[in-house]
Scaffold this motif. Structure first.
Motif, short mmCIF file in Angstrom:
data_model
loop_
_atom_site.label_atom_id
_atom_site.label_comp_id
_atom_site.label_asym_id
_atom_site.label_seq_id
_atom_site.Cartn_x
_atom_site.Cartn_y
_atom_site.Cartn_z
N ASP A 316 0.82 -1.43 -0.04
CA ASP A 316 -0.09 0.06 0.01
C ASP A 316 0.73 1.31 0.12
O ASP A 316 0.59 2.34 -0.49
CB ASP A 316 -0.88 -0.21 1.39
CG ASP A 316 -2.09 -1.14 1.14
OD1 ASP A 316 -1.62 -2.06 0.53
OD2 ASP A 316 -3.21 -0.71 1.59
N GLY A 318 3.57 1.50 -1.66
CA GLY A 318 4.20 1.76 -2.92
C GLY A 318 5.45 1.08 -3.23
O GLY A 318 6.22 1.61 -3.97
N ARG A 335 10.82 1.14 -5.01
CA ARG A 335 9.86 2.23 -4.68
C ARG A 335 9.18 2.86 -5.96
O ARG A 335 9.86 3.28 -6.79
CB ARG A 335 10.50 3.21 -3.99
CG ARG A 335 9.37 4.44 -3.36
CD ARG A 335 8.61 3.82 -2.32
NE ARG A 335 7.61 4.88 -1.72
CZ ARG A 335 6.56 5.35 -2.04
NH1 ARG A 335 6.03 4.84 -3.24
NH2 ARG A 335 6.06 6.47 -1.38
N GLY A 338 4.03 6.93 -6.77
CA GLY A 338 2.94 7.40 -6.37
C GLY A 338 2.95 7.19 -4.72
O GLY A 338 3.98 6.62 -4.21
N ARG A 339 1.93 8.12 -4.28
CA ARG A 339 2.04 8.28 -2.78
C ARG A 339 1.43 6.88 -1.85
O ARG A 339 1.88 6.47 -0.81
CB ARG A 339 1.07 9.57 -2.20
CG ARG A 339 1.94 10.73 -2.59
CD ARG A 339 1.25 12.00 -1.83
NE ARG A 339 -0.14 11.93 -2.08
CZ ARG A 339 -0.74 12.83 -2.92
NH1 ARG A 339 0.03 13.49 -3.87
NH2 ARG A 339 -2.12 12.85 -3.33
N ALA A 340 0.43 6.50 -2.57
CA ALA A 340 -0.24 5.07 -1.89
C ALA A 340 -0.84 4.45 -2.89
O ALA A 340 -1.24 4.97 -4.01
CB ALA A 340 -1.08 5.60 -0.77
N TYR A 341 -1.16 3.09 -2.71
CA TYR A 341 -1.46 2.37 -3.61
C TYR A 341 -2.78 1.15 -3.18
O TYR A 341 -2.87 0.84 -2.24
CB TYR A 341 -0.60 1.24 -4.11
CG TYR A 341 0.49 2.20 -5.06
CD1 TYR A 341 0.24 2.02 -6.39
CD2 TYR A 341 1.49 2.76 -4.67
CE1 TYR A 341 1.13 2.60 -7.30
CE2 TYR A 341 2.09 3.71 -5.44
CZ TYR A 341 2.10 3.24 -6.65
OH TYR A 341 2.96 4.11 -7.48
N THR A 355 -1.49 1.64 -11.06
CA THR A 355 -1.74 3.29 -10.68
C THR A 355 -1.85 3.18 -9.18
O THR A 355 -2.05 2.53 -8.59
CB THR A 355 -3.18 3.51 -11.26
OG1 THR A 355 -3.42 4.74 -11.10
CG2 THR A 355 -4.35 2.63 -10.62
N SER A 356 -1.17 4.56 -8.89
CA SER A 356 -1.53 4.98 -7.38
C SER A 356 -2.65 5.52 -7.30
O SER A 356 -3.60 5.83 -8.05
CB SER A 356 -0.26 5.97 -7.12
OG SER A 356 -0.57 7.12 -7.70
N GLU A 357 -3.09 5.85 -5.75
CA GLU A 357 -4.43 6.29 -5.20
C GLU A 357 -4.37 7.93 -5.90
O GLU A 357 -5.51 8.35 -6.23
CB GLU A 357 -4.35 6.26 -3.91
CG GLU A 357 -4.56 4.90 -3.38
CD GLU A 357 -4.65 4.94 -1.73
OE1 GLU A 357 -4.71 6.04 -1.24
OE2 GLU A 357 -4.83 3.82 -1.23
N ASN A 358 -3.34 8.63 -6.26
CA ASN A 358 -3.50 9.92 -6.71
C ASN A 358 -3.15 10.09 -8.21
O ASN A 358 -3.04 10.98 -8.78
CB ASN A 358 -2.30 10.74 -6.13
CG ASN A 358 -0.88 10.14 -6.32
OD1 ASN A 358 -0.77 9.07 -6.26
ND2 ASN A 358 -0.12 11.23 -6.25
N ASP A 378 0.09 10.56 -15.53
CA ASP A 378 -0.37 11.06 -14.54
C ASP A 378 -2.07 11.60 -14.85
O ASP A 378 -2.07 12.35 -15.68
CB ASP A 378 0.41 12.35 -13.88
CG ASP A 378 0.00 13.10 -12.63
OD1 ASP A 378 -1.16 12.43 -12.20
OD2 ASP A 378 0.59 13.76 -12.03
#
Length: 408
Positions: A316, A318, A335, A338-341, A355-358, A378
Motif C-alpha cells: 500500500d 508503494g 519504490r 505514487g504516494r499510496a496504492y 496506478t497509485s491512489e493519486n 499522471d
C-alpha cells in the motif's frame, strides 16, 4: 461443420467480466495496450461518471458496466448500475436498484465508497453487489431480473468484496461485525443454494475479500479469506475443505487470492500483515502446509499478480517486489512513484500496468532480472479502481471520469 463449431467454442474472449478479468488473474492476452496516457494524451474518449464509486468497470462485448452511489435528499444513497458504449463512451442505460437510508449505509471509511464491489457477468446477465445494501441481477439492456436486500449485516467501513460466478451460482463472502459466512445463490433466480458459517473466533471479524475458484490436485474449490484464517469450500455444497490460520491475527482482508505454482497466495490483513503461500491439497487444518510467508512490503489492498514462476507484489505504501512464487524469495524491490496504492495491477505483454491512489500510472517490465520502468503517466485525480483492458484499449475509472486510452 463440427470442426468449425469446436473452433468457435475455443475462441478466446476479449471480455473482462469480473474483478481482475478472466479467471480472476489480472492477465490480459489481447492486442497491445497503450503504454502512456494522461488527461490529454492517447485519449479516445472520456466521460464524467455520476456519483461516487470505486467498483472497477467490467467489459462485456461492447458494453462497459459499473456501479455508483448518488447521494439522496435525505442523506442516504441511491445505488445504480450504469452501462457505456465501449466504442464511443455514450451512456447506454442507467438503472437504479436500491435506495439506502443514512442509517443503513453506516459509517464509511474515507477510502471506501457505497459502490466498491465490482460487477460480474456471464455474457448474458450482470450481477451487481452493494454489500449489506443489496444485490441484483440485470440483463445487458439494464432491466432488473431480480434483486434482494435479504443479506443484511452490520458493516464496518462499508463494503468491498466482489461476487464471482461458479457454475450456475453466484458466490460471495459476508464478513461483517455480526455475521460471517460464504454463500452461493442460483444465478438465475437468486434462491439460496448453500450457506456456510465461517465459525470464526476472530476478535475483529470484518473483512472484504473476493473469493477465487481454483483446481488443485484434481479438486475444485472456492478459496475465501476471512479474519484470522483462509478457507476453501466445495463449490456444489459449500462444505469447508480446509483452513489455514494466519501467522498473526488479521482482519480487514481485502485482496483476492492468487493461485500459481501449486500454491494459494493470501494477504492476511491488518495490523501485522503477511503474504502467505498455502498448499491447497490438504484437508482440515492445513496451517502446517503454509509453504512460505512474506512480512516486509506485504500488501493490504492491491492484489498481487503472477507471471509464470514470479509473483509481483505492491504494498500500500508503494513498494513493488518481484517474488519467487514457489519459495517466497524476493528477487528485488523498488519504490514506485505514487504516494499510496489500492488498485490491483494488470499484466499485459510482459508489462505490469499500475496506478497509485493519486492517479500516477506506471508501466514496468515483469522481469526477474530487475526493476525497469517503461513509462509513467499522471491523471491528476484519485484512482482506486483497477484498470480494465480490452481489444487494445485501456479503460480507467478515476474519481469523476471514465477514460478510454488507445495508441495514437
Amino acid at each position: 461443420m463440427l470442426m468449425l463449431l469446436m473452433t468457435l467454442a475455443a475462441a478466446p474472449t476479449t471480455d473482462w467480466r469480473e474483478f481482475r478479468g478472466p479467471d480472476g488473474t489480472g492477465v490480459y492476452t489481447g492486442p497491445a495496450l497503450v503504454r502512456e496516457w494522461g488527461t490529454d494524451k492517447n485519449v479516445a474518449w472520456k466521460i464524467p461518471v455520476p456519483g461516487r464509486g470505486w467498483s472497477s468497470p467490467i467489459l462485456v462485448g461492447q458494453k462497459l458496466i459499473l456501479t455508483t452511489a448518488i447521494p439522496a435528499e435525505d442523506d442516504g444513497q441511491n445505488l445504480f448500475a450504469l452501462a457505456y458504449d465501449a466504442a464511443t463512451g455514450r451512456e447506454l442505460w442507467r438503472t437504479e436498484l436500491f435506495t439506502a437510508t443514512e442509517k443503513l449505509t453506516g459509517q464509511m471509511h474515507r477510502k471506501n465508497s457505497h459502490a466498491s464491489p465490482t460487477p460480474v457477468s456471464d455474457g448474458k446477465h450482470v450481477w451487481v453487489y452493494f454489500g449489506h445494501l443489496g444485490l441484483g441481477c440485470l440483463d445487458l439492456d439494464g432491466t432488473v431480473k431480480w434483486k434482494t436486500t435479504k443479506y443484511v449485516y452490520k458493516p464496518l467501513h462499508g463494503n468491498g468484496g466482489s461476487p464471482i460466478l461458479v457454475d450456475d451460482t453466484l458466490v460471495f463472502s459476508v464478513d461483517g461485525l455480526d455475521a460471517q459466512y460464504v454463500i452461493a445463490l442460483n444465478k438465475q433466480s437468486g434462491e439460496e443454494v448453500w450457506k456456510t458459517d465461517r465459525k470464526t473466533k476472530a476478535t475483529m471479524k470484518f473483512t472484504f475479500s473476493t473469493p477465487q475458484l481454483i483446481e488443485a490436485a484434481g479438486r475444485r474449490m472456492i478459496v475465501s479469506p476471512s479474519s484470522d484464517f483462509v478457507a476453501a469450500y466445495e463449490p456444489s455444497t459449500g462444505k469447508e475443505l480446509w483452513r489455514a490460520k494466519y501467522p498473526a491475527p488479521g482482519w480487514s482482508v481485502i485482496t483476492r487470492p492468487v493461485f500459481t505454482q501449486g500454491l494459494v497466495m493470501v494477504q492476511t490483513g491488518y495490523t501485522t500483515q503477511h503474504l502467505i503461500a498455502v498448499d491447497p491439497t490438504g484437508s482440515g487444518d492445513v496451517t502446517a502446509k503454509i509453504a512460505w510467508k512474506m512480512r516486509k512490503d506485504a500488501p493490504n489492498t492491491p492484489t498481487p499478480i503472477a507471471d509464470g514462476s514470479e509473483l509481483y507484489v505492491i504494498s500500500d505504501a508503494g513498494r513493488l517486489s518481484c517474488v519467487d512464487a514457489k519459495t517466497g524469495t524476493v528477487h528485488w524491490a523498488e519504490r514506485l512513484k505514487g504516494r499510496a496504492y489500492s488498485a490491483s495491477p494488470i499484466l499485459a505483454d510482459g508489462l505490469l500496468y499500475i496506478t497509485s491512489e493519486n492517479g500516477i500510472g506506471q508501466v514496468v517490465k515483469a522481469s526477474k532480472a530487475g526493476y525497469e520502468e517503461v513509462s509513467a503517466s499522471d491523471l491528476n485525480e484519485k484512482t482506486f479502481a483497477s484498470f480494465v483492458p480490452g481489444n487494445g484499449a485501456l479503460y480507467v475509472r478515476t474519481e469523476s471520469q471514465l477514460y478510454k486510452f488507445v495508441q495514437k
